[in-house]
Design an enzyme around this catalytic site. Structure first.
Site, short mmCIF file in Angstrom:
data_model
loop_
_atom_site.label_atom_id
_atom_site.label_comp_id
_atom_site.label_asym_id
_atom_site.label_seq_id
_atom_site.Cartn_x
_atom_site.Cartn_y
_atom_site.Cartn_z
N SER A 65 0.82 -1.22 0.00
CA SER A 65 0.00 0.00 0.00
C SER A 65 0.85 1.27 0.00
O SER A 65 0.69 2.15 -0.86
CB SER A 65 -0.93 0.01 1.21
N ARG A 85 15.45 -1.85 6.64
CA ARG A 85 16.19 -2.47 7.73
C ARG A 85 17.47 -3.13 7.19
O ARG A 85 17.40 -3.88 6.21
CB ARG A 85 15.32 -3.54 8.40
N ASP A 120 19.13 1.10 10.79
CA ASP A 120 18.44 0.42 11.89
C ASP A 120 17.78 1.51 12.74
O ASP A 120 18.46 2.25 13.45
CB ASP A 120 19.46 -0.39 12.71
N LYS A 122 16.17 1.36 15.30
CA LYS A 122 16.16 1.18 16.76
C LYS A 122 17.54 1.36 17.36
O LYS A 122 17.73 1.24 18.57
CB LYS A 122 15.58 -0.20 17.09
N ARG A 151 6.90 3.57 18.42
CA ARG A 151 7.88 2.76 19.16
C ARG A 151 9.31 3.03 18.68
O ARG A 151 10.27 2.82 19.41
CB ARG A 151 7.55 1.26 19.03
N TYR A 185 -4.12 -6.76 5.80
CA TYR A 185 -3.62 -7.01 4.44
C TYR A 185 -4.76 -6.79 3.45
O TYR A 185 -5.93 -6.71 3.83
CB TYR A 185 -3.09 -8.44 4.32
N GLU A 186 -4.37 -6.75 2.19
CA GLU A 186 -5.30 -6.47 1.08
C GLU A 186 -6.71 -7.06 1.24
O GLU A 186 -7.71 -6.34 1.26
CB GLU A 186 -4.67 -7.02 -0.22
N ASP A 215 -4.79 -2.30 -1.11
CA ASP A 215 -3.41 -1.81 -1.00
C ASP A 215 -3.14 -0.66 -1.97
O ASP A 215 -2.90 0.47 -1.57
CB ASP A 215 -2.44 -2.96 -1.31
N GLY A 295 -26.71 2.27 -15.12
CA GLY A 295 -28.07 2.13 -15.63
C GLY A 295 -28.15 1.45 -16.99
O GLY A 295 -29.24 1.25 -17.52
N GLN A 296 -27.02 1.09 -17.58
CA GLN A 296 -27.03 0.44 -18.91
C GLN A 296 -26.66 -1.03 -18.71
O GLN A 296 -25.51 -1.34 -18.41
CB GLN A 296 -25.99 1.11 -19.84
#
Ligand code: CAO
Length: 475
Positions: A65, A85, A120, A122, A151, A185-186, A215, A295-296
């Site tokens: 996504s 990462r 990284d 973190k 986080r 998910y998707e 997504d 409508g068709q």
């Protein structure tokens, strides 16, 4: 005295006239400059840069996504810096792999025209680098599970303090409410957004569609949100948060079914074939098979070769203005005046029989022959094109909708270029980056780290995968 007064009055009148003339002239000049916009470029079309030149994106997206959104912005000219990462990268690099050791098509077709840096998020040094990126970028885009960005320490408050101009754009599965903490998910989004319950045949189970409306559809919504926020920032000078929930995005695309839900209160949905077949409606919008949503009336019909070719079909619309042409074409000229067939309301309860008769005719022709014959008569039809046919279609290559790009480890591959064509901003569709391909370049040229600092960063482990322990160490 009176003479002097009179002269002074005349002088000031003339001065006022002169000023007024000047004001008119100034306003006209300003108007000519079109509300403060620069003069129209004299450069040839397509050579005045691209629409989003100068916009720098901190791309924290993964899977589908978010990457759909940032790829589109990159095609429009934004400098998209994808943070991954170390050692792992976007999980899709290794998913559905078709070439051993090379990035998958899943990844390459969603991350074109971007740069990749490994950090990284973190690691203390990694956080320092990210803070620098936040200060230098215009937009941060992410689609982590709820709470993951916080986080990492990248809360809205932290980002806004570092860079009050930054736009923070997120895809989440659900908006605020009972499911806001769920990973999505998707197909979960297709089900929760009302698409699955209204797709498929009446006598079968709910169906998900192959188009990635959860997504890619939400990624498109997010791109519009980002561009709007960038435009507003021109006036306010400040960034804002942009949120697109996948459930909302799917519902937006399925809005005609919510329309039908409300129409049900006032009687049956007469354009659904179930009406003509005398099947009563329930409490919710039903699945409508291949009925056309408008409508068709329309349906998918077999063409010559259908017995062996799963895509030898055509979508045929019995548009009211061309009804007489359809009758002549399929050898039913009597239907033009027969009161049971001559008007759209009379035809509604007989649609199945009508489409059976049209199919008897389409089965004598290939889908492309039907296309050619019908289009000459202005009858709207659409061949069911297989992905093979689409991949080989020269006109899609010519417009840049299907593009072949080269790749250093997997070789040439096909991707979908920019489906949105701007006449003065020609899409630049390039291959996806290798993992961390631009780490060094971004550290030095964008973030301005010196040789010494880059060496320190490398040694810190913030941009490299943790070393695997040797056998001796592990023992
Ligand atoms: N350095 C260090 N850690 C990193 C990192 C980096 N550069 N990039 C990501 N991570 C970490 C995150 O911080 C997170 O860690 P914590 O959970 O410990 O905080 C972890 O990687 C995994 O992130 P995630 O929870 O987003 O990933 P997942 O594979 O478990 O879930 C998905 C994937 C898609 C279900 C989830 O991200 C989600 O619901 N996203 C929102 C909805 C969405 O976009 N769905 C569409 C996906 S396409 O089908």
């Amino acid at each position: 005295m009176a003479k002097r007064k009179k002269a002074a009055k005349a002088k000031s009148k003339a001065a006022a006239k002169k000023t007024a003339k000047k004001v008119v002239k100034f306003t006209a000049k300003k108007l000519a400059a079109s509300n403060g916009l620069p003069r129209p470029s004299a450069k040839p079309w397509g050579q005045a840069g691209r629409a989003l030149d100068g916009v720098r994106i901190l791309d924290f997206t993964h899977v589908q996504s978010g990457p759909t959104c940032t790829q589109l912005l990159a095609y429009m000219g934004a400098d998209c810096i994808k943070v991954e990462r170390p050692g792992i990268g976007d999980i899709t690099r290794g998913q559905l792999r078709d070439v051993k050791g090379a990035d998958s098509l899943y990844f390459t077709m969603l991350n074109g025209s971007k740069r990749s840096i490994t950090i990284d998020s973190k690691h203390a040094k990694g956080k320092e680098i990210l803070d620098r990126l936040v200060k230098l970028c215009d937009v941060l885009v992410e689609n982590f599970a709820p709470g993951a960005l916080d986080r990492m320490g990248l809360t809205w408050e932290h980002i806004h303090k570092l860079n009050p101009r930054m736009i923070v754009a997120s895809v989440k599965g659900f908006g605020p409410g009972p499911y806001e903490d769920c990973k999505v998910y998707e197909n979960v989004a297709q089900c929760a957004g009302g698409s699955a319950s209204t797709t498929g045949f009446r006598d079968g189970p709910p169906l998900v569609t192959g188009s990635q409306i959860g997504d890619s559809g939400t990624g498109l919504h997010l791109a519009l949100g980002i561009v709007s926020a960038l435009y507003q920032r021109n006036r306010t000078g400040r960034g804002q948060r942009v949120l697109c929930a996948m459930q909302d995005g799917v519902l937006n695309l399925a809005r005609v079914k919510l329309r039908d839900q409300q129409r049900l209160k006032h009687g049956p949905l007469t354009e659904y074939s179930q009406y003509g077949e005398g099947v009563p409606f329930g409490k919710a919008t039903p699945r409508a098979g291949n009925d056309s949503g408008g409508g068709q009336p329309g349906w998918i019909l077999k063409c010559k070769g259908w017995e062996s070719d799963p895509d030898a079909y055509i979508y045929f619309i019995t548009q009211a203005p061309v009804w007489t042409a359809i009758c002549d074409l399929i050898g039913k000229p009597e239907w033009k005046t027969d009161p049971d067939y001559a008007t759209p309301p009379a035809r509604l309860p007989r649609l199945r029989g009508i489409f059976d008769a049209i199919e008897q005719w389409t089965m004598t022709k290939t889908k492309f022959e039907v296309m050619e014959i019908c289009n000459k008569q202005d009858i709207p039809v659409g061949p069911i094109l297989s992905m093979k046919e689409i991949a080989e279609e020269p006109s899609l290559r010519a417009t840049g909708t299907v593009v072949e790009v080269d790749h250093p480890t997997r070789g040439a591959y096909l991707t979908v270029g920019n489906p949105i064509k701007l006449s003065d901003s020609i899409a630049d569709v390039r291959r996806s980056p290798l993992l961390g391909e631009h780490t060094d370049e971004i550290l030095r040229k964008v973030l301005g780290y010196s040789d010494k600092e880059v060496a320190e960063i490398k040694a810190s482990g913030a941009i490299t995968a943790p070393e695997k322990p040797t056998k001796a160490e592990a023992a």
